[in-house]
Design a protein around this motif. Structure first.
Motif, PDB file in Angstrom:
ATOM      1  N   HIS A   1       0.823  -1.210   0.000  1.00 38.37           N
ATOM      2  CA  HIS A   1       0.000   0.000   0.000  1.00 38.37           C
ATOM      3  C   HIS A   1       0.862   1.267   0.000  1.00 38.37           C
ATOM      4  CE1 HIS A   1      -3.114  -2.927   1.087  1.00 38.37           C
ATOM      5  NE2 HIS A   1      -3.998  -2.018   0.741  1.00 38.37           N
ATOM      6  N   ASP A   2       2.116   1.114  -0.462  1.00 40.86           N
ATOM      7  CA  ASP A   2       3.044   2.254  -0.612  1.00 40.86           C
ATOM      8  C   ASP A   2       3.297   2.994   0.693  1.00 40.86           C
ATOM      9  OD1 ASP A   2       3.359   1.837  -3.397  1.00 40.86           O
ATOM     10  OD2 ASP A   2       1.468   2.867  -3.770  1.00 40.86           O
ATOM     11  N   MET A   3       3.352   2.235   1.790  1.00 41.78           N
ATOM     12  CA  MET A   3       3.661   2.827   3.090  1.00 41.78           C
ATOM     13  C   MET A   3       5.001   2.291   3.579  1.00 41.78           C
ATOM     14  SD  MET A   3      -0.074   2.657   4.950  1.00 41.78           S
ATOM     15  CE  MET A   3       0.479   3.645   6.347  1.00 41.78           C
ATOM     16  N   ASN A   4       5.620   3.040   4.465  1.00 39.44           N
ATOM     17  CA  ASN A   4       6.894   2.594   5.027  1.00 39.44           C
ATOM     18  C   ASN A   4       6.682   1.383   5.924  1.00 39.44           C
ATOM     19  OD1 ASN A   4       8.386   4.656   3.823  1.00 39.44           O
ATOM     20  ND2 ASN A   4       7.971   6.068   5.508  1.00 39.44           N
ATOM     21  N   THR A   5       7.628   0.456   5.868  1.00 39.55           N
ATOM     22  CA  THR A   5       7.562  -0.720   6.736  1.00 39.55           C
ATOM     23  C   THR A   5       7.915  -0.341   8.169  1.00 39.55           C
ATOM     24  OG1 THR A   5       9.818  -1.281   6.068  1.00 39.55           O
ATOM     25  CG2 THR A   5       8.012  -2.371   4.893  1.00 39.55           C
ATOM     26  N   VAL A   6       7.625  -1.257   9.082  1.00 34.58           N
ATOM     27  CA  VAL A   6       7.761  -0.960  10.512  1.00 34.58           C
ATOM     28  C   VAL A   6       9.114  -1.401  11.065  1.00 34.58           C
ATOM     29  CG1 VAL A   6       5.286  -1.182  10.921  1.00 34.58           C
ATOM     30  CG2 VAL A   6       6.759  -3.195  11.186  1.00 34.58           C
ATOM     31  N   ARG A   7       9.465  -0.817  12.185  1.00 34.34           N
ATOM     32  CA  ARG A   7      10.524  -1.360  13.026  1.00 34.34           C
ATOM     33  C   ARG A   7       9.872  -2.385  13.951  1.00 34.34           C
ATOM     34  NH1 ARG A   7      13.935   4.157  14.695  1.00 34.34           N
ATOM     35  NH2 ARG A   7      14.934   4.427  12.637  1.00 34.34           N
ATOM     36  N   ILE A   8      10.510  -3.550  14.088  1.00 39.41           N
ATOM     37  CA  ILE A   8       9.882  -4.713  14.714  1.00 39.41           C
ATOM     38  C   ILE A   8      10.503  -5.003  16.080  1.00 39.41           C
ATOM     39  CG2 ILE A   8       9.495  -7.193  14.467  1.00 39.41           C
ATOM     40  CD1 ILE A   8       9.835  -6.721  11.388  1.00 39.41           C
TER      41      ILE A   8
END
Length: 368
Positions: A129-136
């Motif tokens: 969805h063209d969003m930045n991925t998360v820090r996990i």
């Protein structure tokens, strides 16, 4: 010598300027190469360690050897997840994700059913969805061998130090963790963290108020009211439901051992095997339901935990496997699904069958 501003050096993921060196360490790690060989090469090749390691190193070097930044690595991970989803799921669907603002960092708090897949699928959805991925957020119990540390820190994971035991050390560790999460959000980086320590082995998803109290520690330092701090974090609850529960027999066995023997002793390397099994096994239909940002019913840690639980239970996508286990709405389930689930249960050791049914049935009871 650590940079003066690098106050989170011992828990944060790698920065761009650390990626290339980490990749090279992985390519020179015999234990890592052997694991890849064992699960990807023909058995006769993998049984010859030097040959297997050589072939894996050559292949990985060609594909990943030149990677030197996090964004490029995330693109490669997304490609791998595309293949994984095609091979091991019937489909992966999302709801609520289209309501998120692409330019806003969020704190995603989800239920926890699979060690690595839960955040991986959230990341895949965000990426698509063209969003930045998360820090996990990951527990330090997963960092049992050097290559796991490299893999996790390369993939935007930060460390939750569960091994800290002394009260002062625990408070210091948790305060740093709380500050890191807030700092990440303030600098435009979304976060994923599970609603409690460890997976829901019995299918009962609930939020541990201790997690919420950890998040609050930095808010206290900023002298912010709890509800105001919660709103600043932009918490989005996420409900993840698998049609076929990852590692169901291993989870059921743990429940069985605890009930019959009083405890369960985890074997060395068991977490790594669970990660591999979670990726490899068929998962059927997987649905991820993203909620709204929490702004109300969040005046205390207990109230916020309840609010998160209500979203996860209410929005949990109930598959035929869940309804069959709970013996609900059976008239709307086709015979093929009934037969397949019955065979799945029957294939498990008899002493584990009731526990496996419980894993699938509990979300139905919680949703009501």
């Amino acid at each position: 010598m650590a940079k003066v501003s690098d106050k989170f050096a011992d828990i944060r993921p790698y920065n761009d300027d650390e990626v290339a060196a980490s990749v090279q360490r992985l390519l020179n790690d015999d234990a890592f190469l052997s694991v890849i060989a064992e699960h990807n090469l023909p058995k006769w090749v993998a049984s010859i360690p030097l040959l297997g390691q050589f072939l894996v190193k050559r292949t990985l070097s060609k594909k990943y050897g030149a990677i030197d930044n996090v964004a490029e690595l995330q693109t490669e991970v997304a490609g791998y997840l595309d293949l994984l989803i095609q091979r091991t799921t019937r489909k992966v669907t999302f709801s609520g994700i289209d309501k998120l603002d692409k330019n806003t960092p969020y704190l995603f708090i989800s239920n926890h059913r699979d060690i690595a897949l839960d955040p991986a699928l959230i990341n895949w959805g965000l990426y698509k969805h063209d969003m930045n991925t998360v820090r996990i957020a990951i527990g330090d119990n997963l960092l049992q061998v050097p290559y796991m540390t490299e893999l996790m820190k390369l993939n935007k994971s930060f460390i939750v130090k569960r091994s800290a035991k002394a009260p002062k050390e625990m408070l210091r560790t948790l305060t740093t963790l709380s500050h890191y999460i807030y700092d990440s959000l303030e600098t435009g980086n979304s976060i994923w963290i599970a609603q409690k320590e460890g997976r829901a082995k019995d299918g009962n998803d609930f939020t541990d108020p201790a997690l919420i109290k950890m998040l609050q520690l930095h808010g206290r330092k900023l002298k912010m009211e709890f509800a105001d701090y919660v709103r600043a974090l932009k918490i989005v609850p996420v409900s993840i439901s698998y049609e076929l529960e990852p590692c169901e027999q291993a989870k059921a066995n743990e429940l069985y051992c605890k009930q019959t023997q009083g405890e369960y002793q985890k074997a060395d390397g068991e977490d790594i095997e669970s990660i591999i099994e979670g990726f490899r096994a068929n998962k059927g239909h997987v649905h991820l339901a993203f909620g709204d940002v929490i702004t109300d019913n969040c005046d205390t840690p207990d109230q916020l935990a309840t609010t998160i639980d209500e979203h996860i239970h209410r929005s949990y996508y109930l598959h035929p496997t869940n309804l069959l286990a709970a013996e609900k709405d059976l008239a709307n389930i086709n015979d093929a699904d009934k037969t397949e689930f019955a065979n799945r249960i029957a294939s498990a050791p008899s002493e584990l069958q009731s526990y496996i049914r419980q894993i699938y049935a509990t979300p139905v009871h919680n949703s009501q």
